[in-house]
Design an enzyme around this catalytic site. Sequence first.
Site, PDB file in Angstrom:
ATOM      1  N   PHE A   1       0.857  -1.183   0.000  1.00  0.00           N
ATOM      2  CA  PHE A   1       0.000   0.000   0.000  1.00  0.00           C
ATOM      3  C   PHE A   1       0.895   1.235   0.000  1.00  0.00           C
ATOM      4  O   PHE A   1       1.846   1.306   0.765  1.00  0.00           O
ATOM      5  CB  PHE A   1      -0.916  -0.019   1.232  1.00  0.00           C
ATOM      6  CG  PHE A   1      -2.193   0.735   1.047  1.00  0.00           C
ATOM      7  CD1 PHE A   1      -3.275   0.152   0.412  1.00  0.00           C
ATOM      8  CD2 PHE A   1      -2.301   2.031   1.494  1.00  0.00           C
ATOM      9  CE1 PHE A   1      -4.454   0.851   0.241  1.00  0.00           C
ATOM     10  CE2 PHE A   1      -3.473   2.741   1.328  1.00  0.00           C
ATOM     11  CZ  PHE A   1      -4.558   2.156   0.686  1.00  0.00           C
TER      12      PHE A   1
ATOM     13  N   ALA B   1      -0.195  -2.342   5.987  1.00  0.00           N
ATOM     14  CA  ALA B   1       0.474  -2.313   7.289  1.00  0.00           C
ATOM     15  C   ALA B   1      -0.119  -3.305   8.282  1.00  0.00           C
ATOM     16  O   ALA B   1       0.599  -3.841   9.120  1.00  0.00           O
ATOM     17  CB  ALA B   1       0.429  -0.900   7.866  1.00  0.00           C
TER      18      ALA B   1
ATOM     19  N   CYS C   1       3.749   2.454   4.838  1.00  0.00           N
ATOM     20  CA  CYS C   1       3.395   3.877   4.838  1.00  0.00           C
ATOM     21  C   CYS C   1       1.888   4.022   5.007  1.00  0.00           C
ATOM     22  O   CYS C   1       1.116   3.548   4.170  1.00  0.00           O
ATOM     23  CB  CYS C   1       3.852   4.541   3.543  1.00  0.00           C
ATOM     24  SG  CYS C   1       3.438   6.294   3.463  1.00  0.00           S
ATOM     25  N   ILE C   2       1.499   4.675   6.084  1.00  0.00           N
ATOM     26  CA  ILE C   2       0.093   4.939   6.372  1.00  0.00           C
ATOM     27  C   ILE C   2      -0.109   6.444   6.275  1.00  0.00           C
ATOM     28  O   ILE C   2       0.512   7.216   7.024  1.00  0.00           O
ATOM     29  CB  ILE C   2      -0.291   4.449   7.782  1.00  0.00           C
ATOM     30  CG1 ILE C   2       0.111   2.984   7.968  1.00  0.00           C
ATOM     31  CG2 ILE C   2      -1.776   4.645   8.027  1.00  0.00           C
ATOM     32  CD1 ILE C   2       0.093   2.526   9.419  1.00  0.00           C
TER      33      ILE C   2
ATOM     34  N   GLU D   1      -9.644  10.637   5.785  1.00  0.00           N
ATOM     35  CA  GLU D   1     -10.711  11.417   6.407  1.00  0.00           C
ATOM     36  C   GLU D   1     -11.435  10.671   7.518  1.00  0.00           C
ATOM     37  O   GLU D   1     -12.355  11.216   8.115  1.00  0.00           O
ATOM     38  CB  GLU D   1     -11.711  11.839   5.333  1.00  0.00           C
ATOM     39  CG  GLU D   1     -11.105  12.743   4.284  1.00  0.00           C
ATOM     40  CD  GLU D   1     -12.091  13.098   3.194  1.00  0.00           C
ATOM     41  OE1 GLU D   1     -13.260  12.723   3.296  1.00  0.00           O
ATOM     42  OE2 GLU D   1     -11.672  13.761   2.235  1.00  0.00           O
ATOM     43  N   THR D   2     -11.027   9.441   7.806  1.00  0.00           N
ATOM     44  CA  THR D   2     -11.736   8.648   8.813  1.00  0.00           C
ATOM     45  C   THR D   2     -10.789   8.180   9.902  1.00  0.00           C
ATOM     46  O   THR D   2      -9.568   8.335   9.811  1.00  0.00           O
ATOM     47  CB  THR D   2     -12.399   7.408   8.167  1.00  0.00           C
ATOM     48  OG1 THR D   2     -11.370   6.517   7.731  1.00  0.00           O
ATOM     49  CG2 THR D   2     -13.280   7.803   6.988  1.00  0.00           C
TER      50      THR D   2
ATOM     51  N   HIS E   1      -9.883   5.301  10.425  1.00  0.00           N
ATOM     52  CA  HIS E   1      -9.128   4.140   9.952  1.00  0.00           C
ATOM     53  C   HIS E   1      -7.619   4.350  10.096  1.00  0.00           C
ATOM     54  O   HIS E   1      -6.892   3.414  10.421  1.00  0.00           O
ATOM     55  CB  HIS E   1      -9.497   3.843   8.489  1.00  0.00           C
ATOM     56  CG  HIS E   1      -8.925   2.572   7.971  1.00  0.00           C
ATOM     57  ND1 HIS E   1      -9.334   1.339   8.432  1.00  0.00           N
ATOM     58  CD2 HIS E   1      -7.987   2.331   7.040  1.00  0.00           C
ATOM     59  CE1 HIS E   1      -8.660   0.396   7.806  1.00  0.00           C
ATOM     60  NE2 HIS E   1      -7.830   0.968   6.950  1.00  0.00           N
TER      61      HIS E   1
ATOM     62  N   ARG F   1      10.336  11.544   4.194  1.00  0.00           N
ATOM     63  CA  ARG F   1      10.845  10.599   5.191  1.00  0.00           C
ATOM     64  C   ARG F   1      11.321   9.275   4.604  1.00  0.00           C
ATOM     65  O   ARG F   1      11.585   8.341   5.353  1.00  0.00           O
ATOM     66  CB  ARG F   1       9.750  10.338   6.234  1.00  0.00           C
ATOM     67  CG  ARG F   1       9.538  11.545   7.137  1.00  0.00           C
ATOM     68  CD  ARG F   1       8.225  11.508   7.884  1.00  0.00           C
ATOM     69  NE  ARG F   1       8.098  12.649   8.777  1.00  0.00           N
ATOM     70  CZ  ARG F   1       7.798  13.882   8.380  1.00  0.00           C
ATOM     71  NH1 ARG F   1       7.607  14.156   7.109  1.00  0.00           N
ATOM     72  NH2 ARG F   1       7.705  14.859   9.261  1.00  0.00           N
TER      73      ARG F   1
END
Length: 155
Positions: free
Chosen positions: A25, A57, A81-82, A86-87, A89, A128
């Site tokens: 992801f 993840a 990577c997260i 908008e939630t 989650h 990063r």
Amino acid sequence: MQQAERGTISLDGRGLRVGLVRARFNDPITRALQQGCEQRLLELGAACTQVLEVGGALEVPLALQALARAGGVDALVALGCIIRGETYHFELVANESGAGVSRVALDHHLPISNVILTVENESQAWARVGKGAEGAEVAVEMAGLLRRLKTGDSV
């Protein structure tokens, strides 16, 4: 903490075997993390012996656990990577993946460098990607520390 002073240590990865688990992801970012990690492991003399890819993840801890159970590695690196959406989650994925990585490390007494980025946006993630190389350094440092403790050498 940005630009935190981490101190200086001499790293020697010769003879160390390190496995990687990379979440697909946000693939371009996690590929860059992987590339930096593998390059730094090579520079430190460590062997990257296994690379597993998983969807995201949340799947990383299970793959880390499988590598830990299989043996043959001195350390592992979790790459992912997260990016906040908008939630809620984002918080769930960040918290649960981080807790899972820590649990595997403690359960298996195996160093795992957690390089699962948690960022607000894609530009922060790209800023990063050097964390992949830092993850390699952490894996080598901790594997060396545990090796010295096991053999009774001075820490």
